[in-house]
Design a protein around this motif. Structure first.
Motif, PDB file in Angstrom:
ATOM      1  N   GLY A   1      49.978  14.970 -13.104  1.00  0.00           N
ATOM      2  CA  GLY A   1      50.943  13.910 -13.381  1.00  0.00           C
ATOM      3  C   GLY A   1      51.440  13.248 -12.108  1.00  0.00           C
ATOM      4  N   ALA A   2      51.674  14.044 -11.072  1.00  0.00           N
ATOM      5  CA  ALA A   2      52.107  13.490  -9.785  1.00  0.00           C
ATOM      6  C   ALA A   2      51.004  12.639  -9.162  1.00  0.00           C
ATOM      7  CB  ALA A   2      52.507  14.620  -8.850  1.00  0.00           C
ATOM      8  N   VAL A   3      49.775  13.107  -9.241  1.00  0.00           N
ATOM      9  CA  VAL A   3      48.653  12.365  -8.667  1.00  0.00           C
ATOM     10  C   VAL A   3      48.445  11.041  -9.404  1.00  0.00           C
ATOM     11  CG1 VAL A   3      46.133  12.415  -8.404  1.00  0.00           C
ATOM     12  CG2 VAL A   3      47.502  14.383  -7.720  1.00  0.00           C
ATOM     13  N   VAL A   4      48.539  11.063 -10.712  1.00  0.00           N
ATOM     14  CA  VAL A   4      48.371   9.829 -11.493  1.00  0.00           C
ATOM     15  C   VAL A   4      49.467   8.825 -11.160  1.00  0.00           C
ATOM     16  CG1 VAL A   4      48.480   8.895 -13.843  1.00  0.00           C
ATOM     17  CG2 VAL A   4      47.058  10.867 -13.352  1.00  0.00           C
ATOM     18  N   ALA A   5      50.708   9.287 -10.991  1.00  0.00           N
ATOM     19  CA  ALA A   5      51.796   8.379 -10.623  1.00  0.00           C
ATOM     20  C   ALA A   5      51.548   7.776  -9.241  1.00  0.00           C
ATOM     21  CB  ALA A   5      53.131   9.111 -10.650  1.00  0.00           C
ATOM     22  N   GLY A   6      51.101   8.603  -8.305  1.00  0.00           N
ATOM     23  CA  GLY A   6      50.813   8.086  -6.970  1.00  0.00           C
ATOM     24  C   GLY A   6      49.659   7.097  -6.969  1.00  0.00           C
TER      25      GLY A   6
ATOM     26  N   LEU B   1      54.881  -3.813 -15.243  1.00  0.00           N
ATOM     27  CA  LEU B   1      55.217  -2.469 -14.767  1.00  0.00           C
ATOM     28  C   LEU B   1      54.628  -2.341 -13.366  1.00  0.00           C
ATOM     29  CD1 LEU B   1      56.439   0.304 -15.341  1.00  0.00           C
ATOM     30  CD2 LEU B   1      54.255   0.967 -16.313  1.00  0.00           C
ATOM     31  N   VAL B   2      55.489  -2.410 -12.358  1.00  0.00           N
ATOM     32  CA  VAL B   2      54.997  -2.443 -10.980  1.00  0.00           C
ATOM     33  C   VAL B   2      55.325  -1.179 -10.200  1.00  0.00           C
ATOM     34  CG1 VAL B   2      55.013  -4.949 -10.816  1.00  0.00           C
ATOM     35  CG2 VAL B   2      57.059  -3.665 -10.212  1.00  0.00           C
ATOM     36  N   TYR B   3      56.012  -0.219 -10.825  1.00  0.00           N
ATOM     37  CA  TYR B   3      56.347   1.002 -10.106  1.00  0.00           C
ATOM     38  C   TYR B   3      56.634   2.111 -11.109  1.00  0.00           C
ATOM     39  CZ  TYR B   3      58.859   4.273  -7.108  1.00  0.00           C
ATOM     40  OH  TYR B   3      59.254   5.393  -6.439  1.00  0.00           O
ATOM     41  N   VAL B   4      56.071   3.286 -10.858  1.00  0.00           N
ATOM     42  CA  VAL B   4      56.379   4.477 -11.633  1.00  0.00           C
ATOM     43  C   VAL B   4      57.060   5.447 -10.680  1.00  0.00           C
ATOM     44  CG1 VAL B   4      55.406   6.427 -12.897  1.00  0.00           C
ATOM     45  CG2 VAL B   4      54.429   4.158 -13.194  1.00  0.00           C
TER      46      VAL B   4
ATOM     47  N   VAL C   1      48.883  -0.624  -8.092  1.00  0.00           N
ATOM     48  CA  VAL C   1      49.713  -1.791  -8.393  1.00  0.00           C
ATOM     49  C   VAL C   1      49.701  -2.774  -7.231  1.00  0.00           C
ATOM     50  CG1 VAL C   1      52.139  -2.462  -8.663  1.00  0.00           C
ATOM     51  CG2 VAL C   1      51.176  -0.736 -10.118  1.00  0.00           C
ATOM     52  N   LYS C   2      49.579  -2.277  -6.031  1.00  0.00           N
ATOM     53  CA  LYS C   2      49.551  -3.166  -4.865  1.00  0.00           C
ATOM     54  C   LYS C   2      48.321  -4.066  -4.890  1.00  0.00           C
ATOM     55  CE  LYS C   2      52.246  -0.067  -2.054  1.00  0.00           C
ATOM     56  NZ  LYS C   2      52.353   0.758  -0.872  1.00  0.00           N
ATOM     57  N   ILE C   3      47.249  -3.624  -5.515  1.00  0.00           N
ATOM     58  CA  ILE C   3      46.027  -4.422  -5.588  1.00  0.00           C
ATOM     59  C   ILE C   3      46.023  -5.308  -6.832  1.00  0.00           C
ATOM     60  CG2 ILE C   3      43.515  -4.283  -5.806  1.00  0.00           C
ATOM     61  CD1 ILE C   3      43.714  -1.586  -4.328  1.00  0.00           C
ATOM     62  N   THR C   4      46.388  -4.733  -7.994  1.00  0.00           N
ATOM     63  CA  THR C   4      46.239  -5.452  -9.260  1.00  0.00           C
ATOM     64  C   THR C   4      47.491  -6.219  -9.681  1.00  0.00           C
ATOM     65  OG1 THR C   4      46.923  -3.537 -10.545  1.00  0.00           O
ATOM     66  CG2 THR C   4      44.573  -3.770 -10.083  1.00  0.00           C
TER      67      THR C   4
END
Length: 134
Positions: free
Chosen positions: A110-115, A25-28, A121-124
Motif C-alpha cells: 500500500g505504501a509503495v502504490v501510494a508513492g 486526484l493529484v496527491y495521495v 501524477v507528476k507525469i500524467t
C-alpha cells in the motif's frame, strides 16, 4: 391538510438543477495509504486464520486426514506418520505466520502504490474524477 408524502411528491416533480464537478486526484497522502492498507491487511489476516482453521476442521471431521495418514504410512513403511506433522497447533502456527507475513506485505505494498501514484501524477497530471449533485 397536507402530509409529508404530498410535500415530497411536489418537490420531486419540480426539476432540480444538477451541477457537475470535475476534479483531479493529484496527491495521495502517504500515511493515510499506509494506515488504510494496514487495516485491510488486518482484516485479511483474520480471514486467513479463520479460513485455515475451518478447512482443517472440515478435513478432520470428514476423516480425510486420517485416510491420508494411512496412505502416507503405507508409502513410508510406517516410519513416518503424517499426524505427527499436521495437528491443530502446527496448522494454527502456520496460519499465524502466513497472516503476519501477509500483514507486512500488504502494508508495504500500500505504501509503495501510494508513492508510485504520487510520482506518476507528476507525469500524467492525476486522475480525473467527475461528481454530480442530484
Amino acid at each position: 391538510m397536507s402530509t409529508v408524502a404530498d410535500k415530497l411528491a411536489k418537490k420531486s416533480s419540480s426539476k432540480t438543477s444538477s451541477k457537475q464537478v470535475r476534479l483531479r486526484l493529484v496527491y495521495v497522502d502517504f500515511w493515510s495509504a499506509v494506515k488504510l492498507s494496514f487495516l485491510a491487511a488486518v482484516a485479511l489476516a483474520v480471514v486467513t486464520v479463520v479460513s485455515i482453521f475451518l478447512v482443517y476442521m472440515v478435513l478432520e471431521a470428514t476423516t480425510l486426514l486420517a485416510k491420508m495418514d494411512e496412505l502416507f504410512v503405507a508409502f513410508t513403511d510406517g516410519t513416518v506418520s503424517l499426524t505427527s506433522f499436521i495437528g491443530l497447533p502446527q496448522v494454527m502456527a502456520f496460519a499465524a505466520i502466513v497472516a503476519i507475513l501477509n500483514l507486512i506485505v500488504v502494508t508495504v505494498l500500500g505504501a509503495v502504490v501510494a508513492g508510485i501514484y504520487n510520482l506518476m501524477v507528476k507525469i500524467t497530471g492525476g486522475l480525473l474524477v467527475g461528481f454530480t449533485s442530484n
